[in-house]
Design a protein around this motif. Structure first.
Motif, PDB file in Angstrom:
ATOM      1  N   TRP A  37      -0.551 -57.206  29.628  1.00  0.00           N
ATOM      2  CA  TRP A  37      -1.451 -56.466  28.729  1.00  0.00           C
ATOM      3  C   TRP A  37      -1.800 -55.100  29.294  1.00  0.00           C
ATOM      4  N   LEU A  38      -1.810 -54.974  30.620  1.00  0.00           N
ATOM      5  CA  LEU A  38      -2.011 -53.654  31.238  1.00  0.00           C
ATOM      6  C   LEU A  38      -0.884 -52.707  30.807  1.00  0.00           C
ATOM      7  N   SER A  39       0.359 -53.184  30.908  1.00  0.00           N
ATOM      8  CA  SER A  39       1.507 -52.338  30.525  1.00  0.00           C
ATOM      9  C   SER A  39       1.437 -51.948  29.064  1.00  0.00           C
TER      10      SER A  39
ATOM     11  N   TYR B 119      -0.927 -58.231  33.907  1.00  0.00           N
ATOM     12  CA  TYR B 119       0.129 -57.218  34.059  1.00  0.00           C
ATOM     13  C   TYR B 119       0.768 -56.853  32.722  1.00  0.00           C
TER      14      TYR B 119
END
Lengths: 257, 87
Positions: free
Chosen positions: B20-22, B18
């Motif tokens: 690193w996705l953001s 979450y």
């Protein structure tokens, strides 16, 4: 103050002014953002409840408040251009809209990625999230209106009206967490002078916020300059500037014989 | 430093995906915005240059026409020059 402001109403002066501050703003942006992001990712302590997922906060909150801040700035520009027929205000509003749209999208996406581990869902139709989504649609509508007319003055007028109508959405977003029951947590940073955050979390946040705000300034400068050029393309100073940059466009001045 | 080693850092206490996705999507979107702004600035300059070239060519053609029609019909010439002034 009016005497000081007056020359900036001239497109040529504004164009060169934006070009002059651009490198300084860019340098400051790189410094603030690198300090802020590295501090936020590696050095700030993890939240006692949310663990390391809390680090999304360092992007999510600046992006969300800037998405509203940019809209507010755009509304002031729209009002100025409607009331005083000030053409540069139109150019700056047109420059701001795509930036606001991107920041709104970032706020929504990072919010979803934070909501999944914390709330157990990517999306929920609650007041804060829905009103922020409406903000994104407002931005998209304004961008579409700016591009819908060949005549930039007409486009600016139409977009200004939509911008001013959409201002009603700003207090709804801001106070949605207080007016309605919502999953979204209340404000952490701007609790009237005493933020409920410890200093070692607050400092990296301030660097991130300042960095993103400066980045907005940088992109506004770039886009504002192209808007000015596009709107003044028949002016002699623009032609001179273009022929200096594109050697094939040899501009021969009109001979009056 | 909050993390012991690089794997710890990438794992983000189990929330790695979450976080690193953001950060990843935000970086991509912002870079795309910056580069599209710069390239559209160049495009605007290119478009103005193209229009200037076209105007120059038109002006030359008109000048030649003027020379050839000078003796033939002064009436036509009058129209043409007023047209040029209004542009």
């Amino acid at each position: 103050m009016w005497k000081w402001l007056h020359p900036y109403a001239n497109p040529e002066v504004s164009y060169h002014f934006a070009g002059k501050i651009l490198p300084w703003l860019s340098a400051l942006t790189v410094i603030c953002l690198s300090i802020g992001i590295v501090w936020a990712l590696a050095f700030a302590p993890a939240d006692y409840q949310q663990g390391d997922s809390f680090r999304i906060f360092y992007i999510h909150v600046p992006a969300a408040s800037l998405s509203m801040g940019i809209y507010f700035g755009m509304a002031i520009a729209a009002f100025t251009s409607m009331v005083w027929q000030f053409k540069l205000a139109d150019a700056s509003a047109a420059a701001m809209a795509p930036i606001g749209a991107v920041f709104t999208a970032i706020a929504l996406i990072t919010g979803a990625a934070w909501g999944k581990p914390m709330w157990g869902t990517w999306w929920i139709w609650d007041a804060r999230l829905t009103s922020e989504l409406i903000l994104l649609f407002l931005y998209l509508g304004i961008i579409a209106l700016h591009n819908a007319f060949e005549d930039k003055n007409l486009a600016g007028k139409a977009a200004s009206i939509l911008t001013l109508v959409g201002v009603i959405n700003l207090p709804i977003i801001k106070y949605s967490v207080e007016w309605w029951n919502t999953l979204h947590q209340g404000s952490t940073v701007s609790k009237l002078g005493r933020p409920s955050m410890s200093a070692d979390m607050l400092w990296p946040f301030l660097f991130c916020f300042l960095g993103f705000a400066l980045l907005v300034g940088v992109i506004i400068c770039i886009r504002f300059r192209s808007e000015i050029l596009a709107r003044n393309s028949i002016r002699p100073w623009v032609k001179k500037l273009v022929s200096a940059q594109v050697p094939t466009a040899q501009h021969t001045p009109v001979e009056n014989k | 430093m909050q993390f012991e080693n690089i794997n710890d850092f990438l794992a983000m206490g189990g929330y790695g995906f979450y976080v690193w996705l953001s950060f990843g999507i935000s970086t991509i979107l912002l870079l795309a915005l910056i580069f599209s702004s710069i390239s559209s600035h160049k495009q605007v300059i290119k478009n103005i240059a193209m229009r200037m070239q076209r105007e120059d060519k038109l002006r030359q053609v008109r000048k030649q026409n003027k020379k050839s029609t000078l003796s033939a019909s002064p009436d036509k010439l009058l129209n043409k020059s007023t047209h040029e002034i209004t542009q």
